[in-house]
Every structure is written in C-alpha cells, then in structure tokens.
Scaffold this motif. Structure first.
Motif, PDB file in Angstrom:
ATOM      1  N   ILE A  31      44.125  32.426  37.235  1.00  0.00           N
ATOM      2  CA  ILE A  31      44.346  31.172  36.522  1.00  0.00           C
ATOM      3  C   ILE A  31      43.444  31.053  35.291  1.00  0.00           C
ATOM      4  CG2 ILE A  31      42.739  29.805  37.901  1.00  0.00           C
ATOM      5  CD1 ILE A  31      44.843  27.501  37.694  1.00  0.00           C
ATOM      6  N   VAL A  32      42.268  31.692  35.330  1.00  0.00           N
ATOM      7  CA  VAL A  32      41.371  31.650  34.168  1.00  0.00           C
ATOM      8  C   VAL A  32      42.032  32.327  32.973  1.00  0.00           C
ATOM      9  CG1 VAL A  32      39.114  32.327  33.263  1.00  0.00           C
ATOM     10  CG2 VAL A  32      39.322  31.510  35.616  1.00  0.00           C
ATOM     11  N   ASP A  34      45.229  32.409  32.291  1.00  0.00           N
ATOM     12  CA  ASP A  34      46.254  31.503  31.764  1.00  0.00           C
ATOM     13  C   ASP A  34      45.673  30.264  31.092  1.00  0.00           C
ATOM     14  OD1 ASP A  34      48.677  32.740  32.046  1.00  0.00           O
ATOM     15  OD2 ASP A  34      49.172  31.814  33.956  1.00  0.00           O
ATOM     16  N   THR A  35      44.511  29.833  31.510  1.00  0.00           N
ATOM     17  CA  THR A  35      43.974  28.594  30.943  1.00  0.00           C
ATOM     18  C   THR A  35      43.001  28.810  29.791  1.00  0.00           C
ATOM     19  OG1 THR A  35      42.267  28.547  32.650  1.00  0.00           O
ATOM     20  CG2 THR A  35      44.251  27.240  33.053  1.00  0.00           C
ATOM     21  N   VAL A  36      42.342  29.971  29.725  1.00  0.00           N
ATOM     22  CA  VAL A  36      41.324  30.173  28.696  1.00  0.00           C
ATOM     23  C   VAL A  36      41.470  31.497  27.952  1.00  0.00           C
ATOM     24  CG1 VAL A  36      38.837  30.400  28.266  1.00  0.00           C
ATOM     25  CG2 VAL A  36      39.643  28.737  29.915  1.00  0.00           C
ATOM     26  N   HIS A  39      44.407  33.049  25.079  1.00  0.00           N
ATOM     27  CA  HIS A  39      44.591  32.466  23.755  1.00  0.00           C
ATOM     28  C   HIS A  39      44.023  33.373  22.678  1.00  0.00           C
ATOM     29  CE1 HIS A  39      46.156  28.798  25.455  1.00  0.00           C
ATOM     30  NE2 HIS A  39      45.231  28.920  26.381  1.00  0.00           N
ATOM     31  N   ALA A  46      40.328  23.401  22.669  1.00  0.00           N
ATOM     32  CA  ALA A  46      40.890  23.447  24.015  1.00  0.00           C
ATOM     33  C   ALA A  46      40.732  22.095  24.707  1.00  0.00           C
ATOM     34  CB  ALA A  46      40.191  24.520  24.836  1.00  0.00           C
ATOM     35  N   PHE A  61      38.335  27.225  23.197  1.00  0.00           N
ATOM     36  CA  PHE A  61      38.580  28.103  24.337  1.00  0.00           C
ATOM     37  C   PHE A  61      37.372  29.013  24.542  1.00  0.00           C
ATOM     38  CE2 PHE A  61      42.885  26.871  23.175  1.00  0.00           C
ATOM     39  CZ  PHE A  61      43.381  26.499  24.419  1.00  0.00           C
ATOM     40  N   ASP A  65      35.010  29.318  27.882  1.00  0.00           N
ATOM     41  CA  ASP A  65      34.818  30.632  28.495  1.00  0.00           C
ATOM     42  C   ASP A  65      33.329  30.937  28.643  1.00  0.00           C
ATOM     43  OD1 ASP A  65      35.764  33.034  29.617  1.00  0.00           O
ATOM     44  OD2 ASP A  65      35.688  34.065  27.679  1.00  0.00           O
ATOM     45  N   SER A  97      35.842  20.688  33.937  1.00  0.00           N
ATOM     46  CA  SER A  97      36.632  21.872  33.584  1.00  0.00           C
ATOM     47  C   SER A  97      35.795  23.137  33.707  1.00  0.00           C
ATOM     48  CB  SER A  97      37.176  21.761  32.159  1.00  0.00           C
ATOM     49  OG  SER A  97      38.044  20.667  32.059  1.00  0.00           O
ATOM     50  N   LEU A 101      36.623  26.287  36.214  1.00  0.00           N
ATOM     51  CA  LEU A 101      36.800  27.631  35.660  1.00  0.00           C
ATOM     52  C   LEU A 101      35.793  28.606  36.275  1.00  0.00           C
ATOM     53  CD1 LEU A 101      37.414  26.720  31.919  1.00  0.00           C
ATOM     54  CD2 LEU A 101      39.073  27.817  33.451  1.00  0.00           C
ATOM     55  N   TRP A 104      36.783  29.577  39.809  1.00  0.00           N
ATOM     56  CA  TRP A 104      37.904  30.516  39.819  1.00  0.00           C
ATOM     57  C   TRP A 104      37.476  31.896  39.353  1.00  0.00           C
ATOM     58  CZ3 TRP A 104      41.047  26.407  36.762  1.00  0.00           C
ATOM     59  CH2 TRP A 104      41.305  25.320  37.598  1.00  0.00           C
TER      60      TRP A 104
END
Length: 120
Positions: A31-32, A34-36, A39, A46, A61, A65, A97, A101, A104
């Motif tokens: 999922i990390v 896809d979310t961060v 890009h 973000a 982003f 990260d 958030s 992150l 995960w």
C-alpha cells in the motif's frame, strides 16, 4: 433503507454482492507504493495541513516518504515488524498519515483508535 445494486456490477441484490465479494490483492501488494512511492513527481503536494494558528503547511510525497522512513526505523528498533499491531491514536494531523505509512513499511497493521478513547 433500500439498497440498489447497479446492474452493471452483475448483482441483483445487496446480499448477493456481499456473498460474492472477494478481495483481489496480489501477494506482493504494498500500500505504501500506491500511496506514496509510485508518484513520479515526488515534490508534488500530497497533503495539506491547516495549523491551529491558520498557517497552511504542505507535505510532498517525498516529505511523507522521508518522515515515515524515520518513524519506520524507530518502530524497527523497538522490534516491531511483520504481523505486529500498532495502535495509532492521533487526531487528524499529518502525523497520523506518517504513522500509518511507517506501520505499513515495517509490515505492521495500524489499529486506529479515536483520541476520545482516553487512557481509561
């Protein structure tokens, strides 16, 4: 309450949709990513945060990260890793958030708890 299931989805009723639902998540899904990480423009905004004094803070982003990497390192140093559960009790703030992150990234599961829950 009446539920209407679109014919486009191939279900006649809500119960049928629930019965036939299956997650289609690849074994190597992260999922990390896809979310961060996916890009291309890492410096794009973000997340926006309005501080109590009315200032608007922007997190890219890349910022998310970096901050979540730092927190993930701290979690790892405490022995937290795959299949561990970590309670996240933070109000709606960028730290929320970052904490998710980081969890995960180390393979832990975030257990979200409202700040109103309190210590008792």
């Amino acid at each position: 309450m009446t539920w209407h299931i679109s014919q486009d989805l191939g279900f006649e009723t809500y119960d049928e949709a629930v019965d036939q639902f299956e997650w289609d998540v690849p074994d190597n899904y992260n999922i990390v990513w896809d979310t961060v990480k996916k890009h291309d423009e890492k410096e794009n905004p973000a997340l926006f945060h309005l501080t109590p004094d009315g200032q608007r803070k922007t997190y890219s982003f890349s910022d998310l990260d970096r901050l979540s990497n730092e927190f993930a390192d701290s979690l790892s140093s405490l022995g937290i890793g795959v299949d561990d559960r970590v309670v996240v009790m933070i109000s709606q703030h960028p730290a929320n958030s970052v904490a998710n992150l980081a969890n995960w990234k180390v393979g832990a599961t975030s257990v979200l708890a409202p700040t109103l829950l309190g210590q008792e």
